[in-house]
Design an enzyme around this catalytic site. Structure first.
Site, PDB file in Angstrom:
ATOM      1  N   GLY A  28       0.818  -1.206   0.000  1.00  0.00           N
ATOM      2  CA  GLY A  28       0.000   0.000   0.000  1.00  0.00           C
ATOM      3  C   GLY A  28       0.852   1.256   0.000  1.00  0.00           C
ATOM      4  CG  HIS A  34       3.813   1.115  -5.323  1.00  0.00           C
ATOM      5  ND1 HIS A  34       3.944   2.136  -4.421  1.00  0.00           N
ATOM      6  CD2 HIS A  34       4.360   0.018  -4.755  1.00  0.00           C
ATOM      7  CE1 HIS A  34       4.532   1.682  -3.335  1.00  0.00           C
ATOM      8  NE2 HIS A  34       4.801   0.396  -3.509  1.00  0.00           N
ATOM      9  CE  LYS A 150      12.427   1.700  -2.839  1.00  0.00           C
ATOM     10  NZ  LYS A 150      12.924   1.429  -1.463  1.00  0.00           N
ATOM     11  CD  GLN A 154      10.619  -7.473  -1.701  1.00  0.00           C
ATOM     12  OE1 GLN A 154      10.380  -7.178  -0.537  1.00  0.00           O
ATOM     13  NE2 GLN A 154      10.016  -6.875  -2.724  1.00  0.00           N
ATOM     14  CB  VAL A 177      10.278   4.999 -10.261  1.00  0.00           C
ATOM     15  CG1 VAL A 177       9.746   6.385 -10.633  1.00  0.00           C
ATOM     16  CG2 VAL A 177       9.766   3.948 -11.250  1.00  0.00           C
ATOM     17  CG  LEU A 185       9.447   7.718  -6.561  1.00  0.00           C
ATOM     18  CD1 LEU A 185       8.518   7.394  -7.716  1.00  0.00           C
ATOM     19  CD2 LEU A 185       8.870   8.862  -5.742  1.00  0.00           C
ATOM     20  CB  SER A 186      10.860   4.861  -0.398  1.00  0.00           C
ATOM     21  OG  SER A 186      10.524   4.172   0.794  1.00  0.00           O
ATOM     22  NE  ARG A 188       9.981   1.834   6.217  1.00  0.00           N
ATOM     23  CZ  ARG A 188       9.825   0.609   5.741  1.00  0.00           C
ATOM     24  NH1 ARG A 188      10.191   0.348   4.505  1.00  0.00           N
ATOM     25  NH2 ARG A 188       9.305  -0.348   6.483  1.00  0.00           N
TER      26      ARG A 188
END
Length: 330
Positions: A28, A34, A150, A154, A177, A185-186, A188
């Site tokens: 989310g 995203h 990014k 993972q 991105v 972009l995050s 957080r």
């Protein structure tokens, strides 16, 4: 086009399915990064396929003292972003839908790679991540799943899991991105104050400094290969009093030696400066690793590597990375 919001696996399994199904898994707080993943999934699935976006804040991958409780939940905004990017379905299950009866007794182990870098800082994080990814793959049953580069470690672990455990799904990595100033972009990033954000830019600047050093050294190495430059030539020029030409010949002759260390040093110089900023950067790790197993690359490494960094600015922990190619002369 209207994106359908559903919350249970039963609803998901009753969806009519035509063509290819692509899934984008998120926690989310969606942003342009995203949306880029969703657009890539939409292009892959085609007009007759189906794009599913999952929104689930996974408690298994948050350790003690991490930001599970304050992690942003913005489902209404997420639904709009997903719809604008081309998603057909947003699957936003509750915790007890994903983990009926509480946390699962059986989980997926990330193995040795899961103990390195992010895994060393956040023990158990990757076990929790792989467990939920496996469950969501079973629930959504996609042909292809899209993940951002990014989160490079993972992505590598998901690829290993899919290969090692024979999941019938393709995994696609999508480039990071960045905002116009270079910050990755995050979700957080919203926690950063203005001074903290200025310091946080050191993460991407450090990576770019390492990349630029590699490009410069690779260009010199290519020149040495083309001209046959040697240390002996540099010494001969020095004896003739050609100091500038000697220095240039010496630089060319040693260009290929110790490239990984040169890249690390260039990146670390930027991070060291940021550690002295008004809002200091506190480095967790800077690593130059083989993407196959996330171990540090040796001095004579050739092939693709990942330069990765993690640090705290204020109370916000950020990660970033870029791919690099060793052995490819500019």
């Amino acid at each position: 086009m209207t994106t359908k919001l559903i919350g249970t696996g039963e609803e998901l399994h009753t969806l009519p399915r035509h063509g290819r199904r692509a899934v984008v898994m998120t926690m989310g707080a969606l942003h342009e990064g995203h949306a880029t993943l969703v657009r890539a999934a939409r292009e892959h699935a085609g007009p007759d396929g189906q794009v599913v976006v999952t929104v689930f804040v996974n408690p298994l991958q948050f350790g003690a003292g991490e930001d599970l409780d304050r992690y942003p939940r913005t489902l209404d905004a997420d639904l709009r972003i997903a719809e604008d990017a081309g998603a057909d379905v947003v699957f936003a299950p509750a915790v007890d839908e994903v983990y009926p009866g509480g946390h699962p007794q059986v989980r997926i182990s990330a193995g040795p790679m899961g103990t390195l870098l992010e895994g060393a800082t956040r023990p158990g994080h990757f076990d929790g991540m792989l467990t939920v990814v496996a469950k969501l793959l079973h629930l959504t049953r996609p042909d292809t799943a899209f993940f951002g580069q990014k989160d490079a470690q993972q992505l590598a672990l998901i690829r290993c899991m899919v290969t090692d455990l024979n999941f019938p799904v393709g995994i696609v990595g999508v480039p990071t991105v960045r905002e116009s100033d270079g910050l990755a972009l995050s979700s957080r990033n919203r926690y950063l104050s203005a001074p903290e954000r200025r310091t946080a830019l050191a993460l991407s600047r450090a990576l770019f400094a390492g990349r630029d050093r590699l490009a410069a050294q690779a260009a010199l190495a290519a020149r040495a290969e083309a001209t046959g430059s040697t240390e002996a030539r540099a010494t001969a020029l020095a004896k003739l009093g050609e100091a500038r030409a000697s220095a240039d010949a010496h630089a060319v002759s040693v260009a290929g030696a110790g490239l990984p260390d040169a890249v690390r040093a260039a990146a670390r110089g930027v991070l060291d400066d940021a550690a002295r900023a008004e809002e200091p950067l506190v480095l967790d790790y800077l690593a130059l690793v083989d993407p196959a197993d996330f171990t540090e690359i040796p001095a004579d490494f050739t092939g693709e590597a990942v330069l990765a960094v993690a640090a705290k600015v204020g109370t916000t922990r950020l990660i970033d990375n870029i791919p690099l190619e060793f052995g490819a002369h500019a």
